[in-house]
Write a protein that holds these residues in place. Structure first.
Motif, PDB file in Angstrom:
ATOM      1  N   ARG A  34     -15.653 -19.923 -18.151  1.00 42.62           N
ATOM      2  CA  ARG A  34     -15.880 -19.836 -16.866  1.00 42.62           C
ATOM      3  C   ARG A  34     -16.585 -18.243 -16.469  1.00 42.62           C
ATOM      4  O   ARG A  34     -17.470 -18.061 -15.919  1.00 42.62           O
ATOM      5  N   ALA A  35     -15.922 -17.441 -17.491  1.00 42.61           N
ATOM      6  CA  ALA A  35     -16.509 -16.257 -17.407  1.00 42.61           C
ATOM      7  C   ALA A  35     -18.058 -16.034 -17.648  1.00 42.61           C
ATOM      8  O   ALA A  35     -18.850 -14.904 -17.289  1.00 42.61           O
ATOM      9  N   SER A  36     -18.498 -17.008 -18.170  1.00 47.24           N
ATOM     10  CA  SER A  36     -19.909 -16.549 -19.073  1.00 47.24           C
ATOM     11  C   SER A  36     -20.942 -16.751 -17.777  1.00 47.24           C
ATOM     12  O   SER A  36     -22.013 -16.352 -17.620  1.00 47.24           O
ATOM     13  N   MET A  37     -20.449 -17.102 -16.540  1.00 49.04           N
ATOM     14  CA  MET A  37     -21.198 -17.234 -15.169  1.00 49.04           C
ATOM     15  C   MET A  37     -21.428 -16.079 -14.458  1.00 49.04           C
ATOM     16  O   MET A  37     -22.351 -15.614 -13.551  1.00 49.04           O
ATOM     17  N   ALA A  38     -20.469 -14.919 -14.964  1.00 48.93           N
ATOM     18  CA  ALA A  38     -20.637 -13.820 -14.179  1.00 48.93           C
ATOM     19  C   ALA A  38     -21.899 -12.974 -14.430  1.00 48.93           C
ATOM     20  O   ALA A  38     -22.132 -12.641 -15.570  1.00 48.93           O
ATOM     21  N   PRO A  39     -22.652 -12.683 -13.513  1.00 46.52           N
ATOM     22  CA  PRO A  39     -24.205 -11.708 -13.830  1.00 46.52           C
ATOM     23  C   PRO A  39     -23.842 -10.575 -14.777  1.00 46.52           C
ATOM     24  O   PRO A  39     -24.715 -10.334 -15.478  1.00 46.52           O
ATOM     25  N   LYS A  40     -22.809  -9.904 -14.514  1.00 48.28           N
ATOM     26  CA  LYS A  40     -22.739  -8.579 -15.354  1.00 48.28           C
ATOM     27  C   LYS A  40     -22.438  -9.012 -16.788  1.00 48.28           C
ATOM     28  O   LYS A  40     -22.751  -8.189 -17.639  1.00 48.28           O
ATOM     29  N   LEU A  41     -21.731 -10.006 -16.951  1.00 47.13           N
ATOM     30  CA  LEU A  41     -21.262 -10.506 -18.560  1.00 47.13           C
ATOM     31  C   LEU A  41     -22.665 -11.185 -18.981  1.00 47.13           C
ATOM     32  O   LEU A  41     -22.884 -10.948 -20.029  1.00 47.13           O
ATOM     33  N   ARG A  42     -23.423 -12.005 -18.159  1.00 49.39           N
ATOM     34  CA  ARG A  42     -24.634 -12.543 -18.598  1.00 49.39           C
ATOM     35  C   ARG A  42     -25.575 -11.378 -19.123  1.00 49.39           C
ATOM     36  O   ARG A  42     -26.258 -11.770 -19.860  1.00 49.39           O
ATOM     37  N   ALA A  43     -25.759 -10.520 -18.174  1.00 50.18           N
ATOM     38  CA  ALA A  43     -26.588  -9.370 -18.463  1.00 50.18           C
ATOM     39  C   ALA A  43     -26.354  -8.694 -19.971  1.00 50.18           C
ATOM     40  O   ALA A  43     -27.060  -8.246 -20.469  1.00 50.18           O
ATOM     41  N   PHE A  44     -24.915  -8.414 -19.962  1.00 50.91           N
ATOM     42  CA  PHE A  44     -24.678  -8.013 -21.306  1.00 50.91           C
ATOM     43  C   PHE A  44     -24.918  -8.821 -22.595  1.00 50.91           C
ATOM     44  O   PHE A  44     -25.322  -8.245 -23.381  1.00 50.91           O
ATOM     45  N   ILE A  45     -24.395 -10.110 -22.518  1.00 50.64           N
ATOM     46  CA  ILE A  45     -24.908 -11.012 -23.499  1.00 50.64           C
ATOM     47  C   ILE A  45     -26.391 -11.150 -23.600  1.00 50.64           C
ATOM     48  O   ILE A  45     -26.969 -10.968 -24.923  1.00 50.64           O
ATOM     49  N   ASP A  46     -27.169 -11.209 -22.771  1.00 51.35           N
ATOM     50  CA  ASP A  46     -28.673 -11.119 -22.905  1.00 51.35           C
ATOM     51  C   ASP A  46     -29.163  -9.937 -23.466  1.00 51.35           C
ATOM     52  O   ASP A  46     -29.833  -9.923 -24.503  1.00 51.35           O
ATOM     53  N   THR A  47     -28.557  -8.570 -23.266  1.00 47.50           N
ATOM     54  CA  THR A  47     -29.016  -7.399 -23.788  1.00 47.50           C
ATOM     55  C   THR A  47     -28.653  -7.247 -25.197  1.00 47.50           C
ATOM     56  O   THR A  47     -29.607  -6.937 -26.155  1.00 47.50           O
ATOM     57  N   ALA A  48     -27.345  -8.101 -25.658  1.00 48.57           N
ATOM     58  CA  ALA A  48     -27.003  -8.077 -26.815  1.00 48.57           C
ATOM     59  C   ALA A  48     -28.009  -8.829 -27.917  1.00 48.57           C
ATOM     60  O   ALA A  48     -28.188  -8.369 -28.810  1.00 48.57           O
ATOM     61  N   GLN A  49     -28.478  -9.806 -27.249  1.00 52.17           N
ATOM     62  CA  GLN A  49     -29.237 -10.599 -28.010  1.00 52.17           C
ATOM     63  C   GLN A  49     -30.644 -10.309 -28.138  1.00 52.17           C
ATOM     64  O   GLN A  49     -31.338 -10.355 -29.114  1.00 52.17           O
ATOM     65  N   GLU A  50     -31.133  -9.598 -27.077  1.00 52.11           N
ATOM     66  CA  GLU A  50     -32.468  -9.145 -26.985  1.00 52.11           C
ATOM     67  C   GLU A  50     -32.611  -7.825 -27.932  1.00 52.11           C
ATOM     68  O   GLU A  50     -34.052  -7.839 -28.366  1.00 52.11           O
ATOM     69  N   ILE A  51     -31.814  -7.225 -28.083  1.00 50.76           N
ATOM     70  CA  ILE A  51     -31.911  -5.915 -29.075  1.00 50.76           C
ATOM     71  C   ILE A  51     -31.859  -6.221 -30.462  1.00 50.76           C
ATOM     72  O   ILE A  51     -31.764  -5.256 -31.355  1.00 50.76           O
ATOM     73  N   GLY A  52     -31.829  -7.698 -30.834  1.00 47.86           N
ATOM     74  CA  GLY A  52     -32.074  -8.028 -32.070  1.00 47.86           C
ATOM     75  C   GLY A  52     -30.795  -8.537 -33.022  1.00 47.86           C
ATOM     76  O   GLY A  52     -30.775  -8.686 -34.132  1.00 47.86           O
ATOM     77  N   ARG A  53     -29.626  -8.642 -31.956  1.00 50.20           N
ATOM     78  CA  ARG A  53     -28.455  -9.201 -32.807  1.00 50.20           C
ATOM     79  C   ARG A  53     -28.564 -10.792 -33.174  1.00 50.20           C
ATOM     80  O   ARG A  53     -29.350 -11.284 -31.875  1.00 50.20           O
ATOM     81  N   VAL A  54     -28.123 -11.214 -33.985  1.00 48.79           N
ATOM     82  CA  VAL A  54     -28.233 -12.716 -34.359  1.00 48.79           C
ATOM     83  C   VAL A  54     -27.228 -13.381 -33.465  1.00 48.79           C
ATOM     84  O   VAL A  54     -25.945 -13.197 -33.329  1.00 48.79           O
ATOM     85  N   SER A  55     -27.709 -14.445 -32.863  1.00 49.82           N
ATOM     86  CA  SER A  55     -26.596 -15.500 -32.213  1.00 49.82           C
ATOM     87  C   SER A  55     -26.822 -16.562 -32.809  1.00 49.82           C
ATOM     88  O   SER A  55     -27.566 -17.326 -32.996  1.00 49.82           O
ATOM     89  N   SER A  56     -25.609 -17.159 -33.611  1.00 47.14           N
ATOM     90  CA  SER A  56     -25.572 -18.398 -34.083  1.00 47.14           C
ATOM     91  C   SER A  56     -24.094 -18.976 -34.127  1.00 47.14           C
ATOM     92  O   SER A  56     -23.060 -18.440 -33.719  1.00 47.14           O
ATOM     93  N   ARG A  57     -23.914 -20.475 -34.219  1.00 48.26           N
ATOM     94  CA  ARG A  57     -22.850 -21.193 -34.101  1.00 48.26           C
ATOM     95  C   ARG A  57     -21.964 -20.781 -35.127  1.00 48.26           C
ATOM     96  O   ARG A  57     -22.343 -21.022 -36.426  1.00 48.26           O
ATOM     97  N   THR A  58     -20.657 -20.703 -35.099  1.00 50.89           N
ATOM     98  CA  THR A  58     -19.491 -20.504 -35.973  1.00 50.89           C
ATOM     99  C   THR A  58     -18.959 -21.951 -35.876  1.00 50.89           C
ATOM    100  O   THR A  58     -18.485 -22.403 -34.808  1.00 50.89           O
ATOM    101  N   PRO A  59     -18.376 -22.319 -37.145  1.00 51.91           N
ATOM    102  CA  PRO A  59     -17.700 -23.683 -37.033  1.00 51.91           C
ATOM    103  C   PRO A  59     -16.529 -23.845 -36.135  1.00 51.91           C
ATOM    104  O   PRO A  59     -15.532 -22.844 -36.024  1.00 51.91           O
TER     105      PRO A  59
END
Length: 309
Positions: free
Chosen positions: A279-304
């Motif tokens: 549910r927390a992923s909908m909060a704009p402040k957390l969404r902004a943090f996630i987007d920023t982490a991914q945009e600066i080159g961190r890898v986002s991939s699925r873990t089993p």
């Protein structure tokens, strides 16, 4: 509607979450006396005590638990809706509370925080460095950062770093005095910097690889710490052998300040992940943090076994 009572509900929730008036006051930016006054006012309006107070602790009464159980999710919902309204205008805002290990700040968070400060000046990120496995929901955090293997299966995860390996290091001075260990068995003859697990209180056994098999090795030495950064500092001082994540040691190894020993015994860790309730992923402040982490080159991939955004 009792508007005075409603305006003080965030104070009640903060005292319950923090377990005391002083820590709640620090979180809210209020004085302890103002917090005490707000609690007393609500108790007077309700006609029942909300907290059982002693000189050492503050605990919820039955009435207090009932009130917090109703008020806390309602306040969280209001705060999230307000953030969404602001986000419609392109503004993520508010306090984003992250519970992390100390090493996560060095290995994963510094570039994200730098970018967040530039892109989202209305978001304040609070980093709570904690080596224990804290219940982030129960303690009021928006998200946490831990090794992938340490995260509960029901959490959403976002990768922040690639996998990395462990390393055993010592200073040139220590090796000059004591020589290099040539096998895992030689570790018993060396001063190994210990690591105390804060949750269990036990001493961490070094996870190593020997002859293609994962092993767990008990060590002994003259110093025990509670985080890998402190072990690195003691190794630099020439006290003994330190066991830590290789990215934390890479610059010191390259500069010759530390020397890696027994590299063939190194194991690979899954890397660091941001994690949070779905549910927390909908909060704009957390969404902004996630987007920023991914945009600066961190890898986002699925873990089993886990889902990701």
């Amino acid at each position: 509607m009792d508007r005075d009572l409603l305006s003080h509900l965030p104070v009640i929730v903060a005292v319950a979450r923090r377990g005391g008036f002083a820590p709640a006051a620090a979180e809210l930016g209020m004085s302890p006396s103002a917090v005490s006054h707000a609690v007393r006012l609500v108790e007077e309006r309700i006609g029942q005590p909300l907290f059982a107070r002693t000189t050492r602790s503050v605990a919820l009464t039955e009435a207090g638990r009932a009130l917090v159980a109703t008020a806390e999710p309602a306040l969280e919902d209001i705060a999230e809706r307000m953030e969404r309204i602001r986000a419609v205008k392109g503004r993520a805002s508010g306090l984003l509370r992250l519970n992390t290990s100390r090493v996560a700040l060095t290995l994963a968070l510094l570039p994200v925080l730098t970018a967040m400060a530039e892109r989202y000046p209305d978001v304040t990120v609070e980093i709570f460095a904690d080596e224990r496995l804290t219940d982030i929901v129960g303690e009021g955090f928006d998200a946490g950062v831990r090794l992938g293997e340490m995260i509960a299966q029901d959490m959403v995860t976002v990768r922040l770093t690639p996998p990395f390996r462990t390393a055993i290091v010592a200073s040139p001075a220590y090796i000059g005095r004591n020589g290099r260990p040539k096998s895992v068995g030689d570790l018993s003859d060396h001063n190994c910097i210990g690591y105390r697990l804060l949750r269990s209180g036990a001493l961490y056994r070094w996870d190593l690889s020997e002859d293609g098999k994962d092993i767990s090795v008990a060590t002994r030495g003259t110093a025990i710490v509670s985080d890998p950064m402190s072990a690195r500092d003691l190794a630099l001082a020439g006290i003994g052998l330190a066991y830590a994540f290789e990215p934390l040691l890479r610059a010191d190894i390259a500069a010759g300040r530390l020397v890696e020993v027994l590299p063939e015994t190194s194991i690979e860790e899954p890397g660091l992940f941001l994690y949070f309730p779905r549910r927390a992923s909908m909060a704009p402040k957390l969404r902004a943090f996630i987007d920023t982490a991914q945009e600066i080159g961190r890898v986002s991939s699925r873990t089993p076994g886990r889902s990701e955004t």
